[in-house]
Design an enzyme around this catalytic site. Sequence first.
Site, short mmCIF file in Angstrom:
data_model
loop_
_atom_site.label_atom_id
_atom_site.label_comp_id
_atom_site.label_asym_id
_atom_site.label_seq_id
_atom_site.Cartn_x
_atom_site.Cartn_y
_atom_site.Cartn_z
N ASP A 111 0.75 -1.01 0.03
CA ASP A 111 0.07 0.01 -0.09
C ASP A 111 0.67 1.23 -0.06
OD1 ASP A 111 -2.42 1.43 -0.17
OD2 ASP A 111 -3.40 0.31 1.64
N ASP A 138 -10.69 2.02 -3.68
CA ASP A 138 -11.03 1.29 -2.35
C ASP A 138 -12.36 1.49 -2.17
OD1 ASP A 138 -8.53 1.16 -0.96
OD2 ASP A 138 -8.40 3.08 -0.10
#
Length: 692
Positions: free
Chosen positions: A439, A496
């Site tokens: 990430d 997301d």
Amino acid sequence: MQTWRLDDSAQTIVVAAINNNMAFVAYWGAVLPEHEDVNQLVKAQVRDLTGGMIDQNAPVSLCPVEGNAFSGMPALIASDAMGTALMPRFTLQHACYNKQALELIYNDVDLGLTYKASISLAIDGLWQLSSNLQSVDDIQVHWLAAPVLPVADKTPRALEFGGRWCGEFRLTESSFGPSALVRENRTGRSGHEHFPGLMTASQGANYCQGDVYAWHYGWSGGHKMVAEQLPDGRRQVQFGHVSHSYRGMAKTFSSAKQYVAFSAHGINGVSVPLQKYVREELLPRDLLQKPRPVHYNCWEAIYFDHDVELLQDLASRAASLGAERFVLDDGWFGQRDDDTTALGDWDLDLRKYPQGLTPLIDHIESLGMGFGLWFEPEMVSENSQLYRAHPEWVLGHATQTLGRQQLVLNMALAPVQEYLYDKVNQMLANNAIEYIKWDHNRVLPFADVSQTQAVYNLLARLRSVFPHVEIESCSSGGGRIDYGILQHTQRVWLSDSNDALERLRIQHHAATFLPAIITGSHVGPRCCHTSGRVHSMNFRAWVAAQRHMGMEMDPRELTAAEASQLLSVVKWWKQQRSWLLAADILRLDSGDEAVLAEQHLAANGEQFVVFAGVADSSEQISPRPLPLTGLDAQALYEIDLVNRDELVNLSRGEMAIKVDTLTLSGSYLMNYGVTLPWQFPNAMWVLKGKRL
């Protein structure tokens, strides 16, 4: 005059140099006849002069520079150690050429500069271009574009991709005019806001027809794009590292690879080679030879509340739903109880895992699943042992504004590289980990070429030692997706947002550049955590089934009916994935703006699946026929509605497709189309086709 001709099955590129001056692209478009006289072609495309113009048009060259009255954006802006602007006069020194590659080397002896432009075939239908500049003395480069290509006059529409967090890949359209379209992404990553790609299209061009040109700049550190119309009407497109991101003086500078394609058959014609390049050239070949596992990610089930027994229960439930890989997300390390602490402290939290990860991994493997782990190596929390020990490792000044309550590590520092390599290496070497979710959850304080290159180097180093470990590029979802990061990663987390309605649109537009096999898509919770919307399980599951399928919700919330629906779609996806993930994604031109439809066509053309997403209420009462594409007009196809069990009561007509398979010609299916039943918004029809 010197000319060089480059060909593939879809396009011809003709490059010319006159009097050893900087070369230019004289033609880029549909394939020319073999007997075309390219010298005559170059002479024929010279434009007239009139009042208010200098006596000769400066060409839109591969590297237009200041000093010869070129009225557009230069492709090179540099200065010497005294800050004096450099205006080179490059002379051709050497050309290395075959029909699928061209390398041109230029120099300016007085300034001590050597410029190299490279053009080569990446895959049939797709070309890659890059530029390199070398200097005898240290200089500062403020801007260096990849080799510059002209924009065809017949393609006045500029199509680009903007967006935001949880709303990536929004397609916007502009027209060329007296002002340049300039996009400067200074976030230090590819960005949700500005995907490094562009298309230009003819009037009326759509997915299946018309002339379309595509550019993609394969760089993860922030880019600049200039799409410009000159006063005389000619147009150019430039891509490069965002200006001023080559920090400091140096002797060598390079652009990233720029990928370009032309199609006379619509957007699908450029998308197919772009998708194919990722599948066949960027991905490790062994990845294509084994089934892509169905993911389960625990983030939206537990967040930071880690408990081994709970995680084991979630793993058991996920396995019963068909999951084949369990990914442990944020919260397993340091004192990481919320998003304000512990980034950088990549040691297992023994409060949560007193016996290490082994009990959890053993349980997951006993269920037949592999194990994956989340990292965010490039970041550090102020409240962390690492920051307290090494505040000097932070990128940027000490009083900078935090981003997502965290700072960025200066990846170009050798101690930072060694620390991160050692920490990740330790976890991979001591645990059965087959997958990393990597990430990157904030923008950089400033764009820096060395930062991006250092990330590439770290990823390459880890992959060389752990080639079996698959890495996903995630950056608050789709904030770092490009062909540069895909040189080192094997999956992307597209957004997301697990809102199936939003995801339907994001996936649809991202398919311009991304194949299904690397595009993660998960079944989210009943109530989406980022939008608050509630969608049916069928819709959530079918949207995820369009790409590399996974789940990211709390399976304890599922009703028996929802669990059954999800398991049914997962089983269907597993039955199809061997060919489906290697298929070309062809977007369909729907006559109904409420329907986002795509056709996944097998490489051999023998079968296909159509996903027709009903994103809104239609303007008309009855559904319009949906024309298909890419079929053999003379062949017969058997088509079947896969999910006819989702018919609703308001669909009252007697239609053959509701109860039986149909046999129709490719000509009919492409020219008239498939007539699907009426459906509520936020639903998906899935149609399977097989060539007879």
